[in-house]
Scaffold this active site. Structure first.
Site, PDB file in Angstrom:
ATOM      1  NE  ARG A  16       6.797   3.829 -11.091  1.00 39.52           N
ATOM      2  CZ  ARG A  16       7.108   4.994 -11.316  1.00 39.52           C
ATOM      3  NH1 ARG A  16       8.035   5.579 -11.841  1.00 39.52           N
ATOM      4  NH2 ARG A  16       5.876   5.726 -10.614  1.00 39.52           N
ATOM      5  CG  ASP A 105       5.849   8.656  -3.338  1.00 38.67           C
ATOM      6  OD1 ASP A 105       5.941   9.689  -2.876  1.00 38.67           O
ATOM      7  OD2 ASP A 105       6.049   7.787  -4.388  1.00 38.67           O
ATOM      8  CD  GLU A 157       2.010  15.102 -13.651  1.00 36.74           C
ATOM      9  OE1 GLU A 157       2.601  13.931 -13.509  1.00 36.74           O
ATOM     10  OE2 GLU A 157       1.945  16.286 -13.055  1.00 36.74           O
ATOM     11  NE  ARG A 335      18.874 -15.076  21.489  1.00 36.50           N
ATOM     12  CZ  ARG A 335      18.534 -16.470  21.683  1.00 36.50           C
ATOM     13  NH1 ARG A 335      19.390 -17.379  22.240  1.00 36.50           N
ATOM     14  NH2 ARG A 335      17.423 -16.914  21.974  1.00 36.50           N
ATOM     15  CE  LYS A 353      16.463 -16.705  26.507  1.00 33.34           C
ATOM     16  NZ  LYS A 353      15.506 -17.728  26.546  1.00 33.34           N
ATOM     17  CB  ALA A 382      36.910 -20.129  29.326  1.00 30.75           C
ATOM     18  CB  ALA A 425      37.567 -26.658  36.051  1.00 28.41           C
ATOM     19  NE  ARG A 442      36.748 -32.586  38.458  1.00 32.17           N
ATOM     20  CZ  ARG A 442      37.479 -31.282  38.605  1.00 32.17           C
ATOM     21  NH1 ARG A 442      37.253 -30.336  37.989  1.00 32.17           N
ATOM     22  NH2 ARG A 442      38.465 -31.382  39.594  1.00 32.17           N
TER      23      ARG A 442
HETATM   24  C1  UD1 Z   1       3.133  13.042  -9.046  1.00 32.08           C
HETATM   25  C2  UD1 Z   1       2.692  14.538  -9.817  1.00 32.08           C
HETATM   26  C3  UD1 Z   1       3.619  14.963 -10.449  1.00 32.08           C
HETATM   27  C4  UD1 Z   1       4.914  15.078  -9.349  1.00 32.08           C
HETATM   28  C5  UD1 Z   1       5.191  13.940  -8.692  1.00 32.08           C
HETATM   29  C6  UD1 Z   1       6.514  14.298  -7.641  1.00 32.08           C
HETATM   30  C7  UD1 Z   1       0.434  14.247 -10.398  1.00 32.08           C
HETATM   31  C8  UD1 Z   1      -0.614  14.016 -11.303  1.00 32.08           C
HETATM   32  N1  UD1 Z   1       1.658  14.285 -10.524  1.00 32.08           N
HETATM   33  O1  UD1 Z   1       3.519  12.306 -10.224  1.00 32.08           O
HETATM   34  O2  UD1 Z   1       3.612  16.522 -11.129  1.00 32.08           O
HETATM   35  O3  UD1 Z   1       6.361  15.743 -10.051  1.00 32.08           O
HETATM   36  O4  UD1 Z   1       4.078  13.478  -8.042  1.00 32.08           O
HETATM   37  O5  UD1 Z   1       6.734  12.926  -7.055  1.00 32.08           O
HETATM   38  O6  UD1 Z   1       0.119  14.500  -9.223  1.00 32.08           O
HETATM   39  N2  UD1 Z   1      -1.931   8.168  -5.255  1.00 32.08           N
HETATM   40  C9  UD1 Z   1      -3.137   7.938  -4.777  1.00 32.08           C
HETATM   41  N3  UD1 Z   1      -4.204   7.601  -5.521  1.00 32.08           N
HETATM   42  C10 UD1 Z   1      -3.983   7.715  -6.820  1.00 32.08           C
HETATM   43  C11 UD1 Z   1      -2.854   7.957  -7.575  1.00 32.08           C
HETATM   44  C12 UD1 Z   1      -1.687   8.115  -6.616  1.00 32.08           C
HETATM   45  O7  UD1 Z   1      -3.172   7.793  -3.590  1.00 32.08           O
HETATM   46  O8  UD1 Z   1      -5.124   7.274  -7.636  1.00 32.08           O
HETATM   47  C13 UD1 Z   1      -0.828   8.503  -4.556  1.00 32.08           C
HETATM   48  C14 UD1 Z   1       0.470   7.741  -4.574  1.00 32.08           C
HETATM   49  O9  UD1 Z   1       0.394   6.668  -3.795  1.00 32.08           O
HETATM   50  C15 UD1 Z   1       1.768   8.487  -4.279  1.00 32.08           C
HETATM   51  C16 UD1 Z   1       1.431   9.940  -4.834  1.00 32.08           C
HETATM   52  O10 UD1 Z   1      -0.288   9.766  -5.032  1.00 32.08           O
HETATM   53  O11 UD1 Z   1       2.071   8.699  -3.020  1.00 32.08           O
HETATM   54  C17 UD1 Z   1       1.752  10.446  -6.101  1.00 32.08           C
HETATM   55  O12 UD1 Z   1       1.453   9.485  -7.290  1.00 32.08           O
HETATM   56  P1  UD1 Z   1       2.241   8.862  -8.208  1.00 32.08           P
HETATM   57  O13 UD1 Z   1       1.726   7.965  -9.060  1.00 32.08           O
HETATM   58  O14 UD1 Z   1       3.566   8.480  -7.522  1.00 32.08           O
HETATM   59  O15 UD1 Z   1       2.475  10.308  -9.021  1.00 32.08           O
HETATM   60  P2  UD1 Z   1       3.854  10.718  -9.875  1.00 32.08           P
HETATM   61  O16 UD1 Z   1       3.486   9.948 -11.209  1.00 32.08           O
HETATM   62  O17 UD1 Z   1       4.830  10.490  -9.237  1.00 32.08           O
HETATM   63 CA    CA Z   2       5.788   9.331  -7.079  1.00 27.81          CA
END
Ligand code: UD1
Ligand code: CA
Length: 472
Positions: A16, A105, A157, A335, A353, A382, A425, A442
């Site tokens: 996204r 994230d 979920e 800089r 710089k 100046a 100058a 000059r």
């Molecule tokens: C997840 C939770 C949800 C919670 C939300 C909070 C699950 C099934 N759901 O949903 O209950 O409310 O986080 O933000 O856990 N990731 C991996 N490998 C994968 C999938 C995801 O490393 O195969 C990582 C993603 O990079 C991310 C984190 O896990 O950092 C969460 O994954 P994301 O797909 O964002 O889960 P949500 O749908 O947000």
């Molecule tokens: Ca997420």
């Protein structure tokens, strides 16, 4: 407070974001999203951190090596879900003690909240705890299902939730604490019979509950801490929330921020009390500002050191040291490698710089100072230009103490101006000027008498000249 193992899930595709860059590398308040999570995690002193990487693996691993070299990464080749990612992180070694799992994230999460969460988890001696919050717009998050006694049953979920469950405001933050051994046994029992066909880490909660283990949902007061960043709108929202949080903290610590809504201070900046920041300013990177300094309006400082009582007005500075009581601006561009001495000045429309300006020296107007050393108490007239580039190489200019450079001088590097020397100058200085000398480079002026009367006869200039002659 210390925790044995932390697992950060950061393999997601971040679809996204619609970005070429990995989602967790996007930054707010001077750190990547992952950098904020790591900063919070480090607050609880983990013995080891494992980050699950997948999408944009190379750049994410390079970033981790840069900001947190002792951290191990685990590669998730196909995105099988948060449960799958956690399985991989546990595969090589079943951890003893507490395991904290969270996502890469959620930049708003604080170390203090993690600490309180882990304290509650340890105190209750739970097999698993999940951090939750009541969210005014819970759509998209996993919902917390409690029984009639208000005890946590499981997590559902969004895409698996019934219409009734979608009304639940309490959401799963994606932050969990587990007893390591119990996590390992439960994570082997999850399956992908759900709407997304993925292995959900959230299912571990229900599995442990069914096995008679004690589990807890620990609620956070401030839901903004657990906001996840999934798109650019959420990126901007979390940046604004972090900005407000950072500004509030500095104001409570004695910094005057005239307009907090237009002042952007990175999480990595250090300010003293009685610093004043005027509207439209950004204080970025490793910048530190000492007491009494006045910054802005409309000023951006990146990786600068600003000493006591200095002022920087309507300017841009990068990798610059600004001395005590020095003044900069308006409209000055400093800089990389600029060092302004105490009580020195870089005035209007001046660019510098890789230049050192000594104590009390002034470059007040319209100059370029590149690759230069200026001594103490000197004045650069100046429109002086330090001509540092011959088209191929850069060269250095040295100006001594108490020098007076006349306006519109070209100092053609490499060149050196001795202590106490002057330049006339308009000079083009290509040879060294010894101490105490004046360099004049000059053409001598000549006046061609009557030229306008002859060549521009009848013009307003000629008429004015004639009138002036009759006036005597
Ligand atoms: C997840 C939770 C949800 C919670 C939300 C909070 C699950 C099934 N759901 O949903 O209950 O409310 O986080 O933000 O856990 N990731 C991996 N490998 C994968 C999938 C995801 O490393 O195969 C990582 C993603 O990079 C991310 C984190 O896990 O950092 C969460 O994954 P994301 O797909 O964002 O889960 P949500 O749908 O947000
Ligand atoms: Ca997420």
């Amino acid at each position: 407070m210390a925790v044995e193992t932390v697992i950060i899930l950061a393999a997601g595709d971040g679809t996204r974001m619609k970005s070429r860059q990995a989602k967790v590398l996007h930054s707010v308040a001077g750190r990547s999203l992952l950098g904020h999570v790591l900063a919070a995690v480090n607050h609880v002193n983990p013995h080891n951190i494992r980050i699950v990487v997948g999408a944009n693996r190379t750049s994410v691993e390079a970033h981790i090596a840069d900001i947190s070299p002792s951290t191990t990464t685990v590669f998730q080749e196909v995105r099988g879900g948060t449960g799958h990612a956690t399985q991989l992180a546990l595969a090589d070694r079943a951890p003893a003690g507490t395991v904290l799992v969270l996502a890469g994230d959620t930049p708003m999460l604080t170390g203090q909240s993690l600490e309180a969460f882990l304290a509650a988890h340890n105190e209750g001696n739970f097999a698993a705890s999940v951090l939750t919050a009541e969210h005014p717009e819970p759509t998209g998050y996993g919902r917390i299902i409690r029984d009639d006694n208000d005890e946590l049953l499981r997590i559902v979920e969004e895409r698996d939730a019934t219409e009734d469950q979608k009304f639940i405001a309490e959401i799963n933050s994606g932050v969990y604490a587990f007893d390591g051994a119990k996590l390992v046994s439960a994570i082997g029992q999850i399956n992908n019979s759900n709407a997304q066909g993925e292995l959900y880490l959230t299912d571990v909660i229900g599995i442990l509950k069914s096995a008679g283990e004690s589990i807890a949902a620990i609620m956070l007061e401030d839901f903004t801490e657990i906001l996840g960043v999934n798109d650019r709108v959420q990126l901007a929202e979390s940046a604004a929330l972090l900005r407000d949080r950072i500004n509030d903290q500095w104001m409570r610590d004695g910094v005057t921020i005239v307009d907090p809504t237009t002042t952007w201070i990175d999480a990595t900046v250090v300010l003293a009390n009685d610093v004043t920041i005027h509207p439209g300013s950004a204080i970025l990177g490793t910048t530190t500002i000492a007491t009494g300094a006045v910054i802005g309006p409309r000023t951006t400082l990146t990786n600068c050191v600003v000493k006591e009582g200095a002022s920087v007005l309507e300017s841009l500075a990068v990798d610059t040291i600004i001395g005590e009581s020095a003044t900069v601006g308006p409209f000055t561009y400093l800089r990389s490698g600029t060092v302004l001495g105490d009580s020195s000045k870089a005035g209007a429309f001046v660019e510098m710089k890789n230049a050192t300006v000594g104590t009390g020296s002034k470059v007040p107007h319209l100059s370029y100072v590149g690759d230069a050393t200026i001594g103490e108490g000197s004045n650069i007239g100046a429109a002086t230009i330090f001509v540092n580039y011959d088209g191929v190489d850069k060269h250095h200019t040295t100006v001594g103490d108490h020098v007076r450079i006349g306006s519109d001088t070209m100092l053609v590097a490499p060149v050196s101006i001795g202590d106490g020397a002057y330049t006339a100058a308009g000079s083009v200085i290509t040879e060294n000027v010894p101490a105490g000398a004046i360099g004049v480079g000059r053409a001598k002026q000549r006046n061609v008498i009557g030229w306008v009367l002859r060549k521009r006869a009848g013009s307003k200039s000629a008429q004015a000249a004639e009138a002036s002659q009759t006036k005597g």
